[in-house]
Write an enzyme that holds these catalytic residues in place. Structure first.
Site, short mmCIF file in Angstrom:
data_model
loop_
_atom_site.label_atom_id
_atom_site.label_comp_id
_atom_site.label_asym_id
_atom_site.label_seq_id
_atom_site.Cartn_x
_atom_site.Cartn_y
_atom_site.Cartn_z
N GLU A 1 -5.46 5.28 21.21
CA GLU A 1 -5.47 4.02 20.51
C GLU A 1 -6.17 2.97 21.46
O GLU A 1 -5.80 2.96 22.45
CB GLU A 1 -4.02 3.47 20.18
CG GLU A 1 -4.08 2.43 19.09
CD GLU A 1 -4.01 2.83 17.60
OE1 GLU A 1 -4.03 2.29 16.61
OE2 GLU A 1 -4.09 4.41 17.51
N LYS B 1 4.28 3.27 18.84
CA LYS B 1 3.15 3.03 17.96
C LYS B 1 2.27 1.95 18.00
O LYS B 1 2.59 0.89 17.77
CB LYS B 1 3.50 3.16 16.41
CG LYS B 1 2.61 3.53 15.47
CD LYS B 1 3.16 3.64 14.20
CE LYS B 1 2.05 3.88 13.02
NZ LYS B 1 0.88 2.98 12.84
N LYS C 1 7.72 13.18 17.04
CA LYS C 1 6.92 14.24 16.76
C LYS C 1 7.69 15.52 17.35
O LYS C 1 8.33 15.45 18.32
CB LYS C 1 5.71 14.22 17.66
CG LYS C 1 4.56 13.13 17.26
CD LYS C 1 3.43 13.16 18.27
CE LYS C 1 2.53 12.01 17.96
NZ LYS C 1 1.17 11.84 19.05
N LYS D 1 9.19 2.77 11.57
CA LYS D 1 8.37 1.31 11.53
C LYS D 1 9.61 0.29 11.74
O LYS D 1 10.57 0.31 11.25
CB LYS D 1 7.64 1.09 10.30
CG LYS D 1 6.62 2.24 10.05
CD LYS D 1 5.39 1.96 10.88
CE LYS D 1 4.67 0.87 10.51
NZ LYS D 1 3.83 1.07 9.23
N ARG E 1 -11.60 6.69 13.70
CA ARG E 1 -10.84 7.87 13.01
C ARG E 1 -11.46 7.93 11.60
O ARG E 1 -11.75 8.96 10.95
CB ARG E 1 -9.45 7.52 12.53
CG ARG E 1 -8.70 8.65 11.81
CD ARG E 1 -7.13 8.30 11.71
NE ARG E 1 -7.05 6.88 10.75
CZ ARG E 1 -5.93 6.71 10.33
NH1 ARG E 1 -4.58 7.24 10.73
NH2 ARG E 1 -5.83 5.69 9.28
N TYR F 1 0.88 -1.27 0.07
CA TYR F 1 -0.19 0.08 -0.12
C TYR F 1 0.73 1.28 0.09
O TYR F 1 0.67 2.21 -0.70
CB TYR F 1 -0.84 0.01 1.13
CG TYR F 1 -1.89 1.10 1.12
CD1 TYR F 1 -1.35 2.16 1.77
CD2 TYR F 1 -3.23 1.03 0.83
CE1 TYR F 1 -2.42 3.36 1.92
CE2 TYR F 1 -4.07 1.94 0.69
CZ TYR F 1 -3.55 3.15 1.44
OH TYR F 1 -4.33 4.46 1.33
N LEU G 1 0.21 9.17 9.21
CA LEU G 1 1.75 9.67 9.66
C LEU G 1 2.54 8.92 8.30
O LEU G 1 2.32 7.97 7.67
CB LEU G 1 2.33 8.87 10.71
CG LEU G 1 1.59 9.38 12.04
CD1 LEU G 1 2.41 8.72 13.34
CD2 LEU G 1 1.85 10.91 12.21
N CYS H 1 -23.28 -16.80 -6.38
CA CYS H 1 -22.24 -17.56 -5.82
C CYS H 1 -22.16 -18.06 -4.18
O CYS H 1 -22.30 -17.16 -3.46
CB CYS H 1 -20.96 -16.68 -6.03
SG CYS H 1 -19.26 -17.54 -5.78
N GLU I 1 7.10 8.33 21.07
CA GLU I 1 5.95 7.60 21.53
C GLU I 1 5.91 6.27 21.11
O GLU I 1 6.07 6.09 19.66
CB GLU I 1 4.49 8.37 21.59
CG GLU I 1 4.88 9.69 22.08
CD GLU I 1 3.36 10.44 21.42
OE1 GLU I 1 2.46 9.93 20.86
OE2 GLU I 1 3.62 11.77 21.77
#
Length: 675
Positions: free
Chosen positions: A181, A120, A297, A321, A141, A38, A85, A438, A118
């Site tokens: 989160e 993730k 940040k 990441k 979100r 992606y 982000l 189907c 922080e």
């Protein structure tokens, strides 16, 4: 600048690819590709739009954050967008981000700037709004601009205070929007799956999907039984208190009783921040929860404001990441799955391999092109990664280990479930079965047909849909209208009152507007907005079914892929039979005619809806406006006649005032409608 046709075509395909997979990830919680796949597609689209600004469209994924909110929940407008982000996968990329920040702020390349680091956490991003200390509203979100109202579910999560401050050490701000989160700890995830296994229920694939599925339950009592946790990481709207930095914001959250990660740190330089990130990320296997990296940040809010946002992400933050965990194993076979929308997706059957503590037996192969481009063969030794530390995918074959006995994969030409011929457009990577009856698609198709955004049949959810299919009572959506009370009473969990209620809901759905029926048919690329546009133009199903691709593509807002999907669907004899059965039972298949006075009530007028309405949902307001000949758009412009504003209208109210657009309330709209 003239855009070359091949660049325009590539950008269009990338937008559609990204929108589809964003919907799979954010709304269905059922991703089909890896995060890396992606990200690469998004990066390519950003590159194209940067080189050719004329390619930028209002609905481009680069202008948005995620996918459209589910029609199952009341929409909630985020006054301040919940941005995603940009990612960095190694130290060099983090340093590049930091250098861009310094250049934008016109500082020396070797300058220091205060950073907050922080964890993730891998869960579901939510917004919790408190008014005068009381929990007022919670929302997902969604697409970053509009989320889903999950207030009843959020109230069941014990780590989310119902009132702040928890200790009473300070006064609560008059308005405080907490962002954070919702997640499942690894221990809670294992316990939840053990309980589901004991009840012979399907197991959750990972903690992130389990958390997202738990939060988005229509029945909040189910959410209450899930051991969910919450960590706050930021603020949105804030009134009655002042903070000037991310560090102060986190301290305010702690003071109010909002849980904040104990691993958050503040650093004076990038070097210190990176050193901490490396040490923290080395402990990934000892964490109590799934995480996919660290977030860096810029601490100062004034600097954040100056840095601003580019595309879908703030310049002042980056996600560092984890590298995907990879192992090698043998590819035993390649199978195919048929999804609800008819997409036929190949998957790898693997010799079991332990990747990051998880035994992986299957992995995604995305589509036919992915396999052929990488020359992946049955019998190969392959590299398998848990992309984002969650979704297993086959990365590539290890060609040096081939023995000569490996077999190339051949995509089936017929659906493995129903036997109907499969379709693949020349300029698309996906292969489809377009048979609405189907068996592999049927239960999900019935559930979708009955969903609140389509035919709105109460009581006909995932479990009941599967029961009807398993019992052989429903072979396509039209068979719903032939169900009897005796048949329903034979199903587990059905008593007389429940059966009567479901049958009444099915009967009531016959009167739903034509656009809802069209949406419920599950035609690829035909959601609510597209269905309404097609209905407004063609007026009846017969005229739409007889339309050519060129005629559909000529409708404003329709592209070649949508036109092809619609004509392919109506070309299938099995789908024609479903339509004929729906017609015979009396389902609405044409736009209702209205009297001259009613038809002209809102004819030629354009409306935008914003804020929280008192009596009607936005979908209901939209239906009333469209039914009276009006038009509904998402953006306030000079062509807007009315802004229908409820509580908390946000920035659209300011824009309406600037453009001198008439602002009306719900009652005034009903008066215009003559209600």
């Amino acid at each position: 600048m003239t855009v070359p046709p091949d660049m325009e075509s590539e950008a269009r395909e990338l937008r559609e690819f990204l929108r589809y997979h964003s919907y799979r990830y954010h709304v269905l919680d059922s991703p089909e590709i890896s995060d890396g796949e992606y990200d690469r597609a998004l990066a390519r689209l950003v590159e194209l739009e940067g080189e050719y600004p004329g390619l930028v469209t209002a609905d481009s994924p680069t202008q948005r954050v995620g996918a459209a909110p589910s029609p199952e929940f009341e929409p909630v407008l985020h006054e301040q967008p919940m941005l995603s982000l940009d990612d960095a996968f190694d130290v060099a990329q983090v340093r590049q981000w930091h250098a861009r920040v310094l250049r934008f702020l016109e500082r020396e390349p070797d300058s220091d700037i205060e950073l907050v680091v922080e964890p993730k956490v891998d869960g579901l991003a939510v917004s919790i709004l408190y008014r005068d200390g009381a929990l007022d509203r919670a929302a997902t979100r969604g697409d970053g601009y509009t989320g889903e109202n999950i207030t009843p579910n959020a109230r069941t999560i014990r780590s989310i205070p119902l009132r702040i401050p928890v200790e009473g050490a300070r006064t609560a701000p008059s308005v405080c929007e907490v962002r954070g989160e919702v997640y499942l700890s690894l221990q809670a995830f294992e316990r939840l799956n053990q309980e589901r296994a004991g009840r012979e229920e399907s197991l959750f694939a990972n903690p992130r999907n389990a958390a997202a599925g738990s939060v988005r339950q229509l029945d909040s009592t189910i959410t209450a039984r899930r051991p969910l946790s919450f960590l706050g990481y930021g603020l949105g709207r804030l009134e009655g208190a002042t903070v000037t930095s991310q560090w102060e914001a986190l301290q305010l959250l702690r003071d109010l009783g909002i849980p904040v990660s104990g691993d958050v740190r503040r650093f004076a330089s990038l070097g210190e921040a990176l050193s901490y990130c490396r040490d923290w990320m080395a402990r990934r296997d000892s964490l109590a929860y799934e995480a996919d990296g660290m977030v860096l940040k810029v601490n100062d809010f004034e600097l954040q404001e100056r840095l601003g946002v580019v595309g879908r992400a703030p310049r002042w933050a980056v996600a560092f990441k984890f590298a995907p965990r990879e192992e090698m194993t043998r590819l035993l076979d390649i199978g195919v799955n048929v999804g609800r929308t008819g997409v036929v997706t190949p998957y790898a059957v693997l010799e079991p391999v332990n990747i990051g503590g998880v035994i992986v037996r299957q992995a995604t192969l995305h589509n036919e092109d992915y396999i052929s481009e990488r020359d992946i063969r049955i019998g190969d030794t392959v590299v398998v990664a848990r992309a984002g530390d969650v979704i297993p995918r086959v990365v590539a074959p290890v060609v040096s280990r081939r023995t000569g006995g490996e077999q190339p994969f051949v995509m089936p030409t017929q659906c493995p479930s129903c036997g109907q011929g499969l379709i693949r457009a020349e300029d698309e990577a996906a292969t489809y079965c377009t048979n609405s009856a189907c068996p592999a698609q049927l239960a999900r198709h019935i559930e979708y047909f009955a969903s609140r955004g389509a035919m709105d049949i109460e009581g006909l959810g995932e479990r009941v849909s599967q029961q009807l299919v398993d019992a052989g009572l429903v072979r396509d959506v039209a068979h719903l209208y032939h169900l009897s009370q005796d048949q329903l009473l034979g199903l587990e969990g059905f008593a007389e009152k429940r059966a009567e209620g479901l049958l009444a809901g099915i009967e009531d759905s016959k009167a739903r507007p034509f656009w809802r029926v069209l949406m419920g048919l599950g035609i690829r690329r035909v959601g609510g907005v597209v269905a309404q546009t097609l209905v407004e133009h063609f007026r009846s199903l017969d005229r739409l079914a007889a339309a050519t691709e060129e005629e559909i593509e000529a409708v404003h807002g329709m592209g070649p892929h949508t036109a092809a999907a619609v004509t392919q669907w109506f070309a299938q004899p099995s789908n024609q039979a479903v339509v004929d059965r729906l017609r015979r039972v009396g389902v609405t298949l044409e736009q209702e005619s209205v009297g001259a006075a009613e038809a002209g009530a809102l004819a030629g007028r354009t409306f935008v809806i914003t804020g929280r309405l008192a009596h009607l949902t936005r979908a209901q307001v939209r239906e009333r406006i469209l039914g009276a000949g009006g038009k509904v758009t998402e953006t306030v412009s000079r062509s807007t006649d009315y802004l229908v504003a409820g509580e908390d209208p946000g920035s659209k109210l300011e824009r309406a005032a600037k453009l001198e657009v008439t602002v009306i309330g719900e009652d005034e709209l009903l008066r215009l409608l003559g209600e």
